[in-house]
Design a protein around this motif. Structure first.
Motif, PDB file in Angstrom:
ATOM      1  N   GLN A 257       4.785 -13.511   0.340  1.00  0.00           N
ATOM      2  CA  GLN A 257       4.376 -14.405   1.617  1.00  0.00           C
ATOM      3  C   GLN A 257       3.699 -13.781   2.452  1.00  0.00           C
ATOM      4  N   ARG A 258       4.128 -12.664   2.927  1.00  0.00           N
ATOM      5  CA  ARG A 258       3.682 -11.702   3.898  1.00  0.00           C
ATOM      6  C   ARG A 258       2.273 -11.516   3.404  1.00  0.00           C
ATOM      7  N   VAL A 259       2.032 -10.998   2.389  1.00  0.00           N
ATOM      8  CA  VAL A 259       0.566 -10.610   1.901  1.00  0.00           C
ATOM      9  C   VAL A 259      -0.309 -11.981   1.943  1.00  0.00           C
ATOM     10  N   ASN A 260       0.287 -13.054   1.397  1.00  0.00           N
ATOM     11  CA  ASN A 260      -0.402 -14.341   1.487  1.00  0.00           C
ATOM     12  C   ASN A 260      -0.944 -14.577   2.666  1.00  0.00           C
ATOM     13  N   LEU A 261       0.032 -14.486   3.765  1.00  0.00           N
ATOM     14  CA  LEU A 261      -0.511 -14.873   4.930  1.00  0.00           C
ATOM     15  C   LEU A 261      -1.501 -14.149   5.550  1.00  0.00           C
ATOM     16  N   LEU A 262      -1.746 -12.983   5.376  1.00  0.00           N
ATOM     17  CA  LEU A 262      -2.999 -12.119   5.695  1.00  0.00           C
ATOM     18  C   LEU A 262      -4.076 -12.479   4.911  1.00  0.00           C
ATOM     19  N   PHE A 263      -3.994 -12.973   3.504  1.00  0.00           N
ATOM     20  CA  PHE A 263      -5.073 -13.704   2.809  1.00  0.00           C
ATOM     21  C   PHE A 263      -5.386 -14.735   3.468  1.00  0.00           C
ATOM     22  N   SER A 264      -4.731 -15.653   3.954  1.00  0.00           N
ATOM     23  CA  SER A 264      -4.935 -16.859   4.566  1.00  0.00           C
ATOM     24  C   SER A 264      -5.796 -16.941   5.651  1.00  0.00           C
ATOM     25  N   THR A 265      -5.523 -15.873   6.420  1.00  0.00           N
ATOM     26  CA  THR A 265      -6.326 -15.657   7.724  1.00  0.00           C
ATOM     27  C   THR A 265      -7.441 -14.463   7.528  1.00  0.00           C
ATOM     28  N   ALA A 266      -7.924 -14.299   6.383  1.00  0.00           N
ATOM     29  CA  ALA A 266      -9.076 -13.418   6.065  1.00  0.00           C
ATOM     30  C   ALA A 266      -8.831 -12.121   6.575  1.00  0.00           C
ATOM     31  N   GLN A 267      -7.547 -11.563   6.591  1.00  0.00           N
ATOM     32  CA  GLN A 267      -7.476 -10.443   6.938  1.00  0.00           C
ATOM     33  C   GLN A 267      -7.131  -9.310   5.513  1.00  0.00           C
ATOM     34  N   TRP A 268      -8.490  -9.322   4.986  1.00  0.00           N
ATOM     35  CA  TRP A 268      -8.359  -8.642   3.595  1.00  0.00           C
ATOM     36  C   TRP A 268      -8.089  -7.270   3.562  1.00  0.00           C
ATOM     37  N   ALA A 269      -8.317  -6.546   4.220  1.00  0.00           N
ATOM     38  CA  ALA A 269      -8.075  -5.090   4.387  1.00  0.00           C
ATOM     39  C   ALA A 269      -6.594  -4.689   4.526  1.00  0.00           C
ATOM     40  N   LYS A 270      -5.890  -5.641   5.809  1.00  0.00           N
ATOM     41  CA  LYS A 270      -4.704  -5.700   6.026  1.00  0.00           C
ATOM     42  C   LYS A 270      -3.866  -6.025   4.808  1.00  0.00           C
ATOM     43  N   ALA A 271      -4.448  -7.071   4.294  1.00  0.00           N
ATOM     44  CA  ALA A 271      -3.567  -7.738   2.931  1.00  0.00           C
ATOM     45  C   ALA A 271      -3.426  -6.784   1.603  1.00  0.00           C
ATOM     46  N   GLU A 272      -4.695  -6.215   1.486  1.00  0.00           N
ATOM     47  CA  GLU A 272      -4.902  -5.026   0.397  1.00  0.00           C
ATOM     48  C   GLU A 272      -3.705  -3.967   0.657  1.00  0.00           C
ATOM     49  N   GLU A 273      -3.977  -3.492   1.945  1.00  0.00           N
ATOM     50  CA  GLU A 273      -2.995  -2.314   2.430  1.00  0.00           C
ATOM     51  C   GLU A 273      -1.666  -2.659   2.105  1.00  0.00           C
ATOM     52  N   ARG A 274      -1.166  -3.572   2.708  1.00  0.00           N
ATOM     53  CA  ARG A 274       0.015  -4.063   2.275  1.00  0.00           C
ATOM     54  C   ARG A 274       0.741  -4.230   1.074  1.00  0.00           C
ATOM     55  N   PHE A 275      -0.251  -5.122   0.358  1.00  0.00           N
ATOM     56  CA  PHE A 275       0.014  -5.164  -1.247  1.00  0.00           C
ATOM     57  C   PHE A 275       0.249  -3.859  -1.913  1.00  0.00           C
ATOM     58  N   GLN A 276      -0.516  -2.970  -1.567  1.00  0.00           N
ATOM     59  CA  GLN A 276      -0.721  -1.596  -2.078  1.00  0.00           C
ATOM     60  C   GLN A 276       0.901  -0.803  -1.841  1.00  0.00           C
ATOM     61  N   LYS A 277       0.997  -0.878  -0.458  1.00  0.00           N
ATOM     62  CA  LYS A 277       2.182  -0.213  -0.110  1.00  0.00           C
ATOM     63  C   LYS A 277       3.438  -0.807  -0.656  1.00  0.00           C
ATOM     64  N   GLU A 278       3.641  -2.314  -0.827  1.00  0.00           N
ATOM     65  CA  GLU A 278       4.514  -3.149  -1.446  1.00  0.00           C
ATOM     66  C   GLU A 278       4.766  -2.468  -2.859  1.00  0.00           C
ATOM     67  N   ALA A 279       3.619  -2.384  -3.525  1.00  0.00           N
ATOM     68  CA  ALA A 279       3.541  -2.146  -5.070  1.00  0.00           C
ATOM     69  C   ALA A 279       4.282  -0.803  -5.262  1.00  0.00           C
ATOM     70  N   LYS A 280       3.987   0.073  -4.389  1.00  0.00           N
ATOM     71  CA  LYS A 280       4.472   1.630  -4.515  1.00  0.00           C
ATOM     72  C   LYS A 280       6.140   1.636  -4.304  1.00  0.00           C
ATOM     73  N   THR A 281       6.841   0.681  -3.564  1.00  0.00           N
ATOM     74  CA  THR A 281       8.226   0.628  -3.321  1.00  0.00           C
ATOM     75  C   THR A 281       8.832  -0.290  -4.214  1.00  0.00           C
TER      76      THR A 281
END
Length: 168
Positions: free
Chosen positions: A144-168
């Motif tokens: 949901q944190r990633v979705n909130l970034l997407f919904s506010t068009a913060q694409w770079a932050k959303a991608e960064e967070r998604f990649q970070k979370e995928a690694k953990t």
């Protein structure tokens, strides 16, 4: 119906409860009609009071879930967000993880679709604080944190967070 139409809620509820005690069951139809009465009155504080009172009633499991969803909705509408975040631990304690996840996702999505990502984030913080050891709810927070970034068009932050979370 006649008592509800006349606005005599207390008497309608008393008659219904007496009748249902004899029938040994509850009727979804009654609660939906009563909710529609409150909706038609546009009296959200009264709806909040009513949905809060349902939490103390002995309801069947599926109706308990619906009543809690109505409580989240009324609490969100009346505000502030702390009214909803105070319900997060109650939700997690009273329902299984899957049901909690569904209820919490609904309230987060409602805030997000209303453009109130700050309130949605506060709900996520409350979930994170309450559900530290429940993996499914931690995953809900992450997604949901990633979705909130997407919904506010913060694409770079959303991608960064998604990649970070995928690694953990």
């Amino acid at each position: 119906n006649t008592l509800l139409t006349a606005g005599n809620i207390a008497e309608a509820e008393r008659v219904y409860q007496d009748t249902m005690a004899q029938c040994n069951g509850l009727n979804w139809n009654y609660y939906n009609r009563l909710r529609q009465y409150y909706v038609s009155q546009s009296n959200v504080p009264a709806m909040l009071e009513w949905t809060a009172s349902l939490q103390a009633k002995a309801l069947p499991p599926d109706l308990r879930v619906q009543a809690f969803a109505w409580l989240f909705e009324a609490s969100r509408t009346v505000g502030p967000a702390s009214r909803v975040t105070d319900l997060v631990p109650v939700c997690i304690a009273n329902f299984d993880v899957s049901t909690s996840r569904g209820l919490l996702t609904g309230v987060i999505a409602a805030y997000d679709s209303a453009g109130d990502q700050a309130a949605a984030s506060k709900v996520l913080d409350a979930i994170e604080h309450t559900a530290r050891l429940q993996a499914e709810l931690r995953l809900l927070v992450t997604g949901q944190r990633v979705n909130l970034l997407f919904s506010t068009a913060q694409w770079a932050k959303a991608e960064e967070r998604f990649q970070k979370e995928a690694k953990t």
